[in-house]
Each structure stands twice: as structure tokens, then as C-alpha cells.
Write an enzyme that holds these catalytic residues in place. Structure first.
Site, PDB file in Angstrom:
ATOM      1  N   ASN A  33      18.590  67.620  64.469  1.00  0.00           N
ATOM      2  CA  ASN A  33      18.693  69.049  64.772  1.00  0.00           C
ATOM      3  C   ASN A  33      17.492  69.748  64.150  1.00  0.00           C
ATOM      4  O   ASN A  33      17.435  69.927  62.935  1.00  0.00           O
ATOM      5  CB  ASN A  33      20.003  69.614  64.214  1.00  0.00           C
ATOM      6  CG  ASN A  33      20.094  71.123  64.388  1.00  0.00           C
ATOM      7  OD1 ASN A  33      19.374  71.721  65.187  1.00  0.00           O
ATOM      8  ND2 ASN A  33      20.981  71.757  63.640  1.00  0.00           N
ATOM      9  N   LYS A  78      16.626  72.786  64.396  1.00  0.00           N
ATOM     10  CA  LYS A  78      16.846  74.198  64.076  1.00  0.00           C
ATOM     11  C   LYS A  78      15.681  75.036  64.644  1.00  0.00           C
ATOM     12  O   LYS A  78      15.220  74.755  65.739  1.00  0.00           O
ATOM     13  CB  LYS A  78      17.059  74.375  62.574  1.00  0.00           C
ATOM     14  CG  LYS A  78      18.181  73.474  62.058  1.00  0.00           C
ATOM     15  CD  LYS A  78      18.620  73.786  60.659  1.00  0.00           C
ATOM     16  CE  LYS A  78      19.727  72.825  60.256  1.00  0.00           C
ATOM     17  NZ  LYS A  78      20.299  73.153  58.951  1.00  0.00           N
ATOM     18  N   HIS A 103      27.727  75.301  65.505  1.00  0.00           N
ATOM     19  CA  HIS A 103      27.081  74.992  64.219  1.00  0.00           C
ATOM     20  C   HIS A 103      27.371  76.120  63.231  1.00  0.00           C
ATOM     21  O   HIS A 103      27.479  77.289  63.611  1.00  0.00           O
ATOM     22  CB  HIS A 103      25.573  74.832  64.423  1.00  0.00           C
ATOM     23  CG  HIS A 103      24.865  74.244  63.247  1.00  0.00           C
ATOM     24  ND1 HIS A 103      24.548  74.980  62.126  1.00  0.00           N
ATOM     25  CD2 HIS A 103      24.433  72.977  63.013  1.00  0.00           C
ATOM     26  CE1 HIS A 103      23.937  74.198  61.251  1.00  0.00           C
ATOM     27  NE2 HIS A 103      23.861  72.979  61.755  1.00  0.00           N
ATOM     28  N   GLU A 120      25.612  77.645  61.196  1.00  0.00           N
ATOM     29  CA  GLU A 120      24.620  78.726  61.183  1.00  0.00           C
ATOM     30  C   GLU A 120      24.856  79.684  62.349  1.00  0.00           C
ATOM     31  O   GLU A 120      24.641  80.897  62.216  1.00  0.00           O
ATOM     32  CB  GLU A 120      23.211  78.131  61.221  1.00  0.00           C
ATOM     33  CG  GLU A 120      22.861  77.424  59.925  1.00  0.00           C
ATOM     34  CD  GLU A 120      21.736  76.418  60.044  1.00  0.00           C
ATOM     35  OE1 GLU A 120      21.397  75.796  59.026  1.00  0.00           O
ATOM     36  OE2 GLU A 120      21.194  76.241  61.157  1.00  0.00           O
ATOM     37  N   GLU A 171      30.297  68.813  59.344  1.00  0.00           N
ATOM     38  CA  GLU A 171      29.217  69.345  58.523  1.00  0.00           C
ATOM     39  C   GLU A 171      29.787  70.309  57.487  1.00  0.00           C
ATOM     40  O   GLU A 171      29.998  71.483  57.788  1.00  0.00           O
ATOM     41  CB  GLU A 171      28.198  70.090  59.395  1.00  0.00           C
ATOM     42  CG  GLU A 171      27.376  69.198  60.302  1.00  0.00           C
ATOM     43  CD  GLU A 171      26.080  69.883  60.705  1.00  0.00           C
ATOM     44  OE1 GLU A 171      25.040  69.239  60.599  1.00  0.00           O
ATOM     45  OE2 GLU A 171      26.111  71.049  61.110  1.00  0.00           O
ATOM     46  N   GLY A 191      21.394  71.999  54.330  1.00  0.00           N
ATOM     47  CA  GLY A 191      20.152  72.597  53.864  1.00  0.00           C
ATOM     48  C   GLY A 191      20.122  72.912  52.395  1.00  0.00           C
ATOM     49  O   GLY A 191      19.235  73.624  51.917  1.00  0.00           O
ATOM     50  N   SER A 244      22.468  67.366  54.812  1.00  0.00           N
ATOM     51  CA  SER A 244      21.441  66.782  53.932  1.00  0.00           C
ATOM     52  C   SER A 244      21.384  65.259  54.048  1.00  0.00           C
ATOM     53  O   SER A 244      21.229  64.553  53.044  1.00  0.00           O
ATOM     54  CB  SER A 244      21.665  67.218  52.481  1.00  0.00           C
ATOM     55  OG  SER A 244      21.577  68.629  52.359  1.00  0.00           O
TER      56      SER A 244
END
Length: 248
Positions: A9, A11, A94, A96, A166, A172, A212
Site C-alpha cells: 500500500n 498510500k 483503511h 486512514e 490492521e 506507520g 509496520s
């Protein structure tokens, strides 16, 4: 038997020039493997990557999609637009997107239903925050995300689904769930699918871990029984690092 699936991904990284350079380097590193591999990239890179990876076995994914076929949704992209490009996968829900752009379990559900009408396989992201985990609510949060996100979706479609666990606190941040924590939650997700559908259906769903993931921990994570793959963030931006994870 579920085939391991590792997806990168990117991003909001990589211009078209940078994506083209990555593709050329990655194609020289990529070799025959039993691991399904995909790169999920910004909209502007998708056509370039589909063309660059054609015939290699490397698949391409989008990072988001709208649930409407068309309409007054400035800045959005429809499923048919992605299908025309030749996209294989699409990330949905996701953390985010949930945190910064108002994604909800309800919009996740609408997007999944729209994707299942077509040819693109969804990667559904679920996971809890650090506060929710510390409060002992991790399982309840993930269970709610699955129940709401998959509401009204039948078993035939679920077999095409990829779920990425996740934990929000490990995205991150450099922190990673221990292999045991990741295995426990991935097993919980599969057991939840058994309750919602049946064992045969649940056994066909690929469940990834994301948070991560990097070359140093990929082997330990991938060796867990209930983890079928990884959704890789920062480490997928470098071709050599991403290939090292695929070679776990």
C-alpha cells in the site's frame, strides 16, 4: 488451500515517474513465486502499473473507490473506471480513510457491495485503536466492523474477499503487534466468519496482517497458521525491501 497474498500500500507516495522506476526495478527482482503479489497505488499510477506489470503475475490495486456508479461526487472514482484500467484489487475501509475522510462501516458496506457486483476483489481493513485495545475492546470493535461491513453480503461474494487486520496503533508507528497478537486476532476474524457464514466459506477468505510489516519481521508473522499474507505500507515503497518480504 489459501495462497499467501502480500500487497503493498503506497498510500500518497510516488509520482508516475517514480512509479515507473519502481516497476522496472521490481520486475527485475520478481521471480516465480507461490505468493500472490499486488501493489496498491494512487489513482494516477494505476494505468501505468497495469501496463508495466502485464504478463508478470504482479497485480495492481486501488486504495479507494466510491459506491456510486456515477454522479455529482467531485474527486471520486467509480468501480467501472477502475475496471476499465484493469485493476485487480481495491482497499476498502483503511483506518486512514476512516480517521481522516469520514469512512464508516456503512459506507464500507456500500463499497463492498458495489465491488462485488464487478470483477475487482476488495481488501477490507479492520482493526482497533490503542485505546480500544487497552480497554479490552479489540475483539468487539473488529466484530462490529465485520458485522456492519459485511451486512447483506452473501457467502459466494465473501469467498472473493481479502481481510486485512490492521491494528490502528501499529500503522506507520514502527510498533508491530506481536506474531501471537496478530495470530489471535486473525483467528478471531476467521471464527467470526464461521459464525456469520459457515466453515467452508470462512476457510476460503484470505486474512492478512498489516501494521509496520518489514523484512525484519515478515518471516515470523507469515509463519503463523492463521495469517495468510500481509498488507505492507512503508516497506513496499522500496522494491528490494518489498521483494524481501515476498520471499519470506
Amino acid at each position: 488451500m489459501r495462497v499467501p497474498f502480500i500487497a503493498g500500500n503506497w498510500k500518497m507516495f510516488k509520482t508516475q515517474a517514480e512509479a515507473a522506476a519502481f516497476a522496472e526495478e521490481f520486475k527485475t527482482l520478481y521471480k516465480g513465486t507461490d505468493v500472490q503479489t499486488a501493489v496498491c497505488a494512487p489513482f494516477t499510477d494505476l494505468k501505468l502499473l497495469v501496463d508495466a506489470f502485464r504478463g508478470t503475475g504482479i497485480m495492481v490495486g486501488a486504495q479507494n473507490v466510491h459506491f456510486a456508479e456515477n454522479g455529482a461526487y467531485t474527486g471520486e472514482i467509480s468501480v467501472s473506471m477502475l475496471e476499465e484500467i484493469g485493476v485487480d484489487f481495491c482497499i476498502v475501509g483503511h483506518s486512514e480513510r476512516r480517521q481522516y475522510f469520514g469512512e464508516t462501516d456503512e459506507t464500507v458496506n456500500l463499497k463492498l457491495k458495489k465491488l462485488f457486483e464487478g470483477s475487482i476483489r476488495p481488501i477490507l481493513c479492520v482493526g482497533e485503536s490503542l485505546e480500544e485495545r487497552d480497554a479490552g475492546q479489540a475483539s468487539a470493535i473488529v466484530s462490529r466492523q465485520l458485522a456492519s461491513g459485511l451486512d447483506g453480503i452473501g457467502a459466494d461474494d465473501i469467498r472473493r474477499l481479502v481481510i486485512a487486520y490492521e491494528p490502528v496503533w501499529a500503522i506507520g508507528t514502527g510498533r508491530t503487534a506481536t506474531p501471537e497478537q496478530a495470530e489471535e486476532m486473525c483467528a478471531f476474524i476467521r471464527n467470526t466468519l464461521i459464525e456469520m457464514y459457515d466453515e467452508d466459506t470462512a476457510d476460503e477468505v484470505i486474512i492478512q496482517y498489516g501494521g509496520s510489516v518489514k523484512p525484519a519481521n515478515a518471516t515470523e508473522i507469515m509463519n503463523m497458521d492463521e495469517i495468510d499474507g500481509a498488507l505492507v505500507g512503508g516497506a513496499s515503497l522500496k522494491a528490494a525491501d518489498f521483494m524481501e518480504i515476498i520471499d519470506f
